[in-house]
Design an enzyme around this catalytic site. Structure first.
Site, short mmCIF file in Angstrom:
data_model
loop_
_atom_site.label_atom_id
_atom_site.label_comp_id
_atom_site.label_asym_id
_atom_site.label_seq_id
_atom_site.Cartn_x
_atom_site.Cartn_y
_atom_site.Cartn_z
N HIS A 183 29.33 59.85 84.15
CA HIS A 183 28.73 61.01 84.79
C HIS A 183 27.69 60.61 85.82
O HIS A 183 27.47 61.34 86.80
CB HIS A 183 28.13 61.94 83.74
CG HIS A 183 29.16 62.69 82.97
ND1 HIS A 183 28.88 63.40 81.82
CD2 HIS A 183 30.49 62.86 83.19
CE1 HIS A 183 29.99 63.97 81.37
NE2 HIS A 183 30.98 63.64 82.18
N HIS A 198 41.58 62.27 87.02
CA HIS A 198 40.64 61.26 87.51
C HIS A 198 41.35 60.17 88.30
O HIS A 198 40.84 59.71 89.34
CB HIS A 198 39.86 60.65 86.34
CG HIS A 198 38.81 61.55 85.79
ND1 HIS A 198 37.63 61.79 86.43
CD2 HIS A 198 38.76 62.27 84.63
CE1 HIS A 198 36.88 62.60 85.70
NE2 HIS A 198 37.54 62.92 84.61
#
Length: 411
Positions: free
Chosen positions: A252, A384
Site C-alpha cells: 500500500h 494488479h
C-alpha cells in the site's frame, strides 16, 4: 543507459505480457448468471468459492481494457462478468451490491455492503462505459448514486467502510484500503462522466493520506475508528488477514505513492505541491522496509511500526505495485534510481513471481520464494499484474481506461 520504459522493445514485451495474462483468465466468466469466478493455479474456476463482487469487477475492468486495446476475445469476457453486476450480485431490494454469491448462487448477506466492493463497481462500470459495453453507463449511474448516498462522508471528505446488507447499520470501522481504491475509482468516474466533483473527492482523500505520511514516518496506518483516529494494534493477533492485516502494508505504500502522482496529474495546475514529496516518502519507506528485508529477494507483506517484518510471505500484488510506482516516479522526477529499481524488480517478477508453466503470476510466495497459499491461494484475478504491465505505457494524468480509450498507449 536508456531506461527500459523508453525502449520500444521493452514496451513490446509489456504488451505481449498483458495479452498472455488476458489469455490465462478467459475461464473467469460464470454461466449462465454472469459474474467472475475465483481462479485456481491453472486458470480454471474454483467453483466452491462462488462469485465475489470484487473479483467480478476487476475482471470487467481488465477485459474491458483488453477490448479497447484490441485484444480479440476480451469483450465477451468483460460482458459476461458485467452481467453478474447487473444481475445476481445486484441487490434489487436494498440497493448496492452483495459481497458475494455462494456456490449455490445465494447472496452473502452476513458480510454486508462494503466500500471496497462498491469502489470496484465504480471502477468496473467506468471502464466498461468507455469500452462501450451495453448496460455499462446505466450501471455507472446507479453505482455513483449508491456511493454518494451510502459511502461518501462529505463532512470529513472520506468514505465510510461497511454497512449491513440493508444499509441500516453502519460499522464503526474506517479503513485506508477502501479509501485507496476509492481514489482510483473516483478518478476513473471523473474521466468517464466528465463530472469534476469525483476528482475533487479523490483529492480530498489524498490530502488526508499526505497528512498521515508525515505523522507516521511513511508507514501508513491501515485501520481507524469512527473518528478517524488510527488503531495501530488492530489484528495484531491475526497479522496475515487478507484485507485487514496488522501493521504497515508494504504494497500500500507503493500503491499510494503511485496514486498520489496520478491525483497530481489529474488535478493539473490545481494540484497541491505536497503530493509528490509524500509519494517519494512513501516509496522510500516501502523500499527500505520491504525489499530484501529478511535477507531474501522480494517484498515482505507487512511490518510493525518500527519497520520489522511481521508477515514475510511475498504477495504478487506488492511486486506489481512496486514496479508501477518506480516507473511512475521515474517519469515524474527523471531520477535514475527509480528506473534502476524498476528494472531490478521486473527481473525479480520474471524470475520468481510469473508462473512460466501454468501462466499468470503466483499470488503468494513463501519467504524462501516457493509458491504458497497461506494468505492468497490460487490465482484469483489479473488486476494488479495487468496494470503493472500497462501503466508504464500510459501517461500519468488520465485514468487508465481514459488513456486507453483515447489511444494514449505508447508502443
Amino acid at each position: 543507459m536508456l531506461p527500459w520504459t523508453s525502449r520500444p522493445t521493452h514496451r513490446a514485451w509489456l504488451d505481449e505480457h498483458v495479452r498472455d495474462l488476458l489469455d490465462f483468465g478467459r475461464a473467469h466468466v460464470v454461466a449462465p448468471g454472469g459474474g467472475a469466478a475465483y481462479l485456481g493455479d491453472d486458470g480454471l474456476p474454483w467453483t466452491d468459492r462462488g462469485v465475489q463482487t470484487w473479483i467480478t469487477c476487476r475482471t470487467v475492468h481488465v477485459y474491458a481494457l483488453g477490448a479497447m486495446l484490441g485484444v480479440p476475445g476480451s469483450a465477451p469476457v468483460a460482458a459476461g462478468a458485467l452481467a453478474g453486476l447487473t444481475g445476481p450480485l445486484r441487490d434489487t431490494e436494498h440497493g448496492g451490491w452483495f459481497h458475494a454469491l455462494d456456490a449455490s448462487g445465494v447472496p452473502d448477506v452476513a458480510v454486508g455492503k462494503s466500500c471496497y466492493d462498491h469502489a470496484f463497481v465504480l471502477l468496473a462500470a467506468s471502464t466498461a462505459t468507455l469500452a462501450g459495453l451495453p448496460g455499462a453507463r446505466e450501471l455507472l449511474d446507479e453505482a455513483c448514486n449508491v456511493y454518494v448516498e451510502h459511502f461518501w462522508d462529505d463532512g470529513v471528505g472520506r468514505p465510510v467502510d461497511t454497512w449491513d446488507v440493508t444499509f441500516t447499520e453502519l460499522d464503526t470501522y474506517r479503513g485506508i484500503n477502501a479509501s485507496m481504491h476509492s481514489v482510483e475509482a473516483l478518478l476513473a468516474v471523473a474521466d468517464a462522466t466528465g463530472d469534476a466533483a469525483w476528482r475533487d473527492r479523490a483529492a480530498s482523500i489524498a490530502s488526508f493520506v499526505v497528512g498521515l505520511v508525515g505523522e507516521h514516518d511513511g508507514r501508513l496506518p491501515e485501520h481507524f475508528g469512527p473518528d478517524w483516529v488510527a488503531d495501530l494494534e488492530l489484528n495484531a493477533d491475526r497479522p496475515g488477514d487478507q484485507f485487514k492485516p496488522y501493521g504497515a502494508t508494504i504494497g500500500h505504500g507503493f500503491e499510494w505513492a503511485r496514486l498520489l502522482v496520478h491525483v497530481e496529474g489529474a488535478l493539473g495546475l490545481a494540484a497541491p505541491d505536497d503530493l509528490l514529496p509524500a509519494a517519494v516518502t512513501l516509496f522510500d519507506r516501502a523500499t527500505t522496509d520491504g525489499w530484501d528485508a529478511d535477507g531474501a529477494e522480494g517484498f515482505v507483506y507487512t511490518t510493525d511500526w518500527t519497520g520489522q517484518p511481521v508477515v514475510r510471505d511475498r504477495m504478487h500484488w506488492v511486486a506489481a505495485e512496486a514496479a508501477a510506482a518506480a516507473d511512475t516516479l521515474h517519469r515524474r522526477t527523471g531520477e535514475d534510481r527509480y528506473a534502476e529499481l524498476y528494472a531490478r524488480w521486473w527481473d525479480y517478477i520474471v524470475t520468481h513471481v510469473i508462473d512460466h508453466e501454468h501462466g499468470s503470476w503466483h499470488h503468494e510466495l513463501s519467504p524462501t520464494l516457493e509458491p504458497a497459499g497461506t494468505v492468497w491461494p490460487g490465482k484469483p484475478d489479473l488486476y494488479h499484474a495487468v496494470q503493472a504491465a500497462l501503466l508504464p505505457r500510459l501517461p500519468l494524468g488520465p485514468s487508465i481506461a481514459r488513456a486507453v480509450a483515447d489511444g494514449q498507449v505508447a508502443s
